[in-house]
Design an enzyme around this catalytic site. Structure first.
Site, PDB file in Angstrom:
ATOM      1  N   ASN A 109     -19.802  -5.846   3.552  1.00 16.39           N
ATOM      2  CA  ASN A 109     -20.865  -6.597   4.232  1.00 16.39           C
ATOM      3  C   ASN A 109     -21.422  -5.747   5.362  1.00 16.39           C
ATOM      4  OD1 ASN A 109     -22.489  -8.858   5.020  1.00 16.39           O
ATOM      5  ND2 ASN A 109     -21.040  -9.267   6.687  1.00 16.39           N
ATOM      6  N   HIS A 111     -23.203  -6.158   9.102  1.00 15.47           N
ATOM      7  CA  HIS A 111     -23.390  -7.153  10.154  1.00 15.47           C
ATOM      8  C   HIS A 111     -24.085  -6.480  11.338  1.00 15.47           C
ATOM      9  CE1 HIS A 111     -22.672 -10.793  12.405  1.00 15.47           C
ATOM     10  NE2 HIS A 111     -22.247 -10.048  13.416  1.00 15.47           N
ATOM     11  N   SER A 138     -22.429  -2.805  11.899  1.00 16.94           N
ATOM     12  CA  SER A 138     -21.142  -2.445  11.307  1.00 16.94           C
ATOM     13  C   SER A 138     -21.162  -2.771   9.823  1.00 16.94           C
ATOM     14  CB  SER A 138     -20.015  -3.271  11.937  1.00 16.94           C
ATOM     15  OG  SER A 138     -20.040  -3.201  13.345  1.00 16.94           O
ATOM     16  N   ASP A 147     -17.143 -12.265   9.125  1.00 14.06           N
ATOM     17  CA  ASP A 147     -17.478 -11.020   9.827  1.00 14.06           C
ATOM     18  C   ASP A 147     -16.232 -10.316  10.357  1.00 14.06           C
ATOM     19  OD1 ASP A 147     -20.162 -11.496   9.300  1.00 14.06           O
ATOM     20  OD2 ASP A 147     -20.433 -12.642  11.138  1.00 14.06           O
TER      21      ASP A 147
HETATM   22  C1  GRF Z   1     -29.916  -7.581   8.505  1.00 18.36           C
HETATM   23  O1  GRF Z   1     -30.008  -7.445   9.892  1.00 18.36           O
HETATM   24  C2  GRF Z   1     -28.495  -7.842   8.138  1.00 18.36           C
HETATM   25  O2  GRF Z   1     -27.592  -7.127   8.905  1.00 18.36           O
HETATM   26  C3  GRF Z   1     -28.457  -9.292   8.455  1.00 18.36           C
HETATM   27  O3  GRF Z   1     -29.631  -9.855   7.994  1.00 18.36           O
HETATM   28  C4  GRF Z   1     -30.614  -8.859   8.030  1.00 18.36           C
HETATM   29  C5  GRF Z   1     -31.087  -8.765   6.614  1.00 18.36           C
HETATM   30  O4  GRF Z   1     -32.165  -7.941   6.460  1.00 18.36           O
HETATM   31  N1  GRF Z   1     -27.268  -9.964   8.372  1.00 18.36           N
HETATM   32  P1  GRF Z   1     -32.619  -7.485   5.011  1.00 18.36           P
HETATM   33  O5  GRF Z   1     -32.684  -8.721   4.105  1.00 18.36           O
HETATM   34  O6  GRF Z   1     -31.624  -6.491   4.502  1.00 18.36           O
HETATM   35  O7  GRF Z   1     -33.971  -6.907   5.225  1.00 18.36           O
END
Ligand code: GRF
Length: 198
Positions: A109, A111, A138, A147
């Site tokens: 994942n 985050h 991360s 997370d």
């Molecule tokens: C990113 O900031 C990811 O870390 C988060 O949601 C956002 C998603 O953006 N949890 P995308 O759909 O990859 O453009």
């Protein structure tokens, strides 16, 4: 060489997903096998299809209040795609420990915070409120706790005085697009050395 198969789960625009897809070319040890969303209208589904990647969606809304029933449907296209690695990339549903256990040690994942700081939502606003001098993102292995799980890479950005949650999010997102492909490549090569950017 037989490539590792990668399934990517998204909920929205999928810019991280696109960065992952675009990285899996040439001598990369992995190739995408599926992009799956919980929203039929997620912009990322179209981007994946345009790149010739199989797509599917399972709407979570009819399963309101019954996460187990939703996950029973969600897992079907994933198992059919037979991934070696599952990447969550902006997938905005919390997954149960039971679901996660199917992919233990092979689900990643991204985050938008320097974990263990700011698990959950609104990470950019929380970093600003705390007066942090740096922030970032991360990539971690997914475990049953939200997370949490071993950190496989982090990228750092400075927090500027004039930052808003939006400007900070944009600076972090640029790093997400570098970090996630770098970690996925190492992970697919079975190299567990953490990636550090910034
Ligand atoms: C990113 O900031 C990811 O870390 C988060 O949601 C956002 C998603 O953006 N949890 P995308 O759909 O990859 O453009």
């Amino acid at each position: 060489m037989s490539h590792k198969r990668v399934a990517i789960l998204i909920s929205g625009g999928g810019s991280n997903m696109v960065a992952l897809l675009d990285s899996m070319v040439g001598d990369h040890p992995a190739r995408p096998c599926l992009v799956l969303s919980n929203d039929e209208h997620a912009g990322g589904l179209k981007k994946a299809a345009e790149r010739g990647v199989a797509t599917a969606w399972v709407d979570h809304r009819p399963f309101k209040g019954n996460r187990t029933a939703f996950e029973a449907e969600l897992i079907k296209p994933i198992l059919e795609a037979k991934p070696d690695i599952v990447c969550l990339a902006g997938f905005m549903r919390v997954l149960t420990g039971d679901f996660v256990s199917h992919f233990q040690g092979r689900m990643l994942n991204i985050h938008p915070s320097l974990l263990p700081k700011y698990k959950g939502l609104n990470t950019h606003a929380r970093a600003l409120e705390a007066g942090d001098a740096e922030h970032g993102c991360s990539v971690h292995e997914v475990t049953a706790a939200l997370d949490d799980g071993p950190i496989l890479g982090q990228a750092r950005v400075p927090v500027l005085e004039e930052d808003t949650p939006e400007t900070l999010a944009a600076r972090v997102l640029t790093q997400e697009h570098l970090l996630y492909p770098a970690v996925l490549r190492r992970f697919a090569e079975k190299n567990s050395t953490p990636v550090h950017l910034g």
